[in-house]
Design a protein around this motif. Structure first.
Motif, PDB file in Angstrom:
ATOM      1  N   ALA A 151       0.851  -1.194   0.000  1.00 21.17           N
ATOM      2  CA  ALA A 151       0.000   0.000   0.000  1.00 21.17           C
ATOM      3  C   ALA A 151       0.882   1.239   0.000  1.00 21.17           C
ATOM      4  O   ALA A 151       1.979   1.236   0.583  1.00 21.17           O
ATOM      5  N   GLU A 166       1.988  -2.951   5.154  1.00 23.39           N
ATOM      6  CA  GLU A 166       1.822  -2.249   3.882  1.00 23.39           C
ATOM      7  C   GLU A 166       3.073  -2.277   3.013  1.00 23.39           C
ATOM      8  O   GLU A 166       2.991  -1.985   1.817  1.00 23.39           O
ATOM      9  N   THR A 212     -13.084   0.869  -8.803  1.00 24.48           N
ATOM     10  CA  THR A 212     -13.193   1.419  -7.455  1.00 24.48           C
ATOM     11  C   THR A 212     -12.595   0.431  -6.457  1.00 24.48           C
ATOM     12  O   THR A 212     -13.004  -0.734  -6.402  1.00 24.48           O
ATOM     13  N   THR A 213     -11.595   0.867  -5.696  1.00 20.67           N
ATOM     14  CA  THR A 213     -10.961   0.024  -4.694  1.00 20.67           C
ATOM     15  C   THR A 213     -10.676   0.861  -3.448  1.00 20.67           C
ATOM     16  O   THR A 213     -10.908   2.065  -3.431  1.00 20.67           O
ATOM     17  N   ASP A 214     -10.144   0.202  -2.420  1.00 20.86           N
ATOM     18  CA  ASP A 214      -9.742   0.907  -1.210  1.00 20.86           C
ATOM     19  C   ASP A 214      -8.350   1.521  -1.330  1.00 20.86           C
ATOM     20  O   ASP A 214      -7.893   2.223  -0.418  1.00 20.86           O
ATOM     21  N   VAL A 215      -7.649   1.259  -2.432  1.00 27.32           N
ATOM     22  CA  VAL A 215      -6.305   1.783  -2.620  1.00 27.32           C
ATOM     23  C   VAL A 215      -6.379   3.258  -3.022  1.00 27.32           C
ATOM     24  O   VAL A 215      -7.114   3.622  -3.950  1.00 27.32           O
ATOM     25  N   ASP A 216      -5.635   4.108  -2.313  1.00 24.65           N
ATOM     26  CA  ASP A 216      -5.542   5.527  -2.679  1.00 24.65           C
ATOM     27  C   ASP A 216      -4.581   5.633  -3.851  1.00 24.65           C
ATOM     28  O   ASP A 216      -3.352   5.603  -3.677  1.00 24.65           O
ATOM     29  N   GLU A 250      -4.415  -6.041  -4.211  1.00 30.48           N
ATOM     30  CA  GLU A 250      -5.685  -5.536  -4.737  1.00 30.48           C
ATOM     31  C   GLU A 250      -5.595  -5.396  -6.245  1.00 30.48           C
ATOM     32  O   GLU A 250      -4.657  -4.771  -6.772  1.00 30.48           O
TER      33      GLU A 250
END
Length: 256
Positions: A151, A166, A212-216, A250
């Motif tokens: 991440a 991460e 659309t994902t939770d990854v910025d 992801e």
């Protein structure tokens, strides 16, 4: 023996691929990547206090990942340290550990320290020299899945400390590339995940699309805490099995 005339001989052809310089040599290519860190460490005039061993690790991992991600084999780690050898010794030992994690021996580390004048601020430079066979560079394919491993985190906004789930490891990236199922990959730096994914796509004239994902996708990856890889969709599950289970993984989109 007549000395070679370097003034008139042709230079080695050099190709730029993202942040890499690649020089063609007989039967192989040299791959060179470098990074610097300044003012981060334990010394009196450092702007950002940090553990020197972790500073060395972060300085080495960025160029190591750049070389590994392009499918090259690291050969030499060169460190240039702006402090005396005695205080730099723990950092040099960390460079040797990093070299081993990337498939080199500890003897592949060389460098220099500043032993002539007193310095009060940390300064680190790391250069990685690798080699890859002649042939095409890694190529993404139409229909590839785009995966973010790890991440994007970056100081001072985030706590980039050892052991965080991460942060992808050098060993994990090496296993993925060695699998032969990763078509191309790149470490994520300050431009963010989406930018690196678009660079992978542009290398072969493709376009990155995102879900659309939770990854910025815009957040800085700092010292390459994560990577973006492209692979066939049917290989995603097998590749996921090559990394630590708790590491973020992801699918962020694809290539068209």
């Amino acid at each position: 023996m007549t000395a070679p005339n370097h003034a008139t001989s042709s230079p080695l052809p050099v190709t730029r691929l993202r942040d890499l310089l690649i020089a063609d040599v007989p039967a192989s290519r040299l791959v060179i990547a470098c990074d610097t860190t300044g003012g981060i460490g334990p010394r009196p005039d450092d702007s950002y206090p940090a553990d020197p061993i972790w500073c060395a690790h972060l300085a080495a991992r960025v160029p190591l990942l750049e070389v590994l991600c392009v499918g090259a084999r690291p050969l030499i780690l060169v460190d240039t340290l702006c402090q005396d050898e005695e205080s730099a010794r723990p950092m040099i030992e960390e460079f040797r550990r990093c070299a081993v994690s990337a498939g080199m021996g500890p003897e592949a580390v060389t460098g220099s320290t500043e032993d002539n004048v007193v310095t009060t601020q940390t300064g680190i430079g790391v250069t990685i020299i690798g080699v890859m066979p002649e042939g095409e560079f890694p190529r993404t394919h139409h229909g590839d899945a785009l995966v973010c491993l790890g991440a994007p985190i970056s100081a001072p906004d985030d706590d980039v400390s050892p052991g965080r789930r991460e942060i992808v490891t050098v060993e994990e990236v090496r296993r993925l590339v060695d699998s032969g199922k990763v078509h191309d990959c790149a470490p994520v730096g300050s431009h963010g995940v989406a930018w690196e994914a678009e660079q992978l796509a542009a290398t072969t004239g493709l376009r990155a699309t995102f879900r659309t994902t939770d990854v910025d996708l815009a957040h800085s990856g700092g010292p390459s805490t994560c990577i973006v890889l492209a692979c066939a969709p049917y290989d995603v599950k097998e590749l996921h099995g090559l990394v630590t289970p708790e590491r973020p993984w992801e699918v962020i989109g694809g290539l068209a």
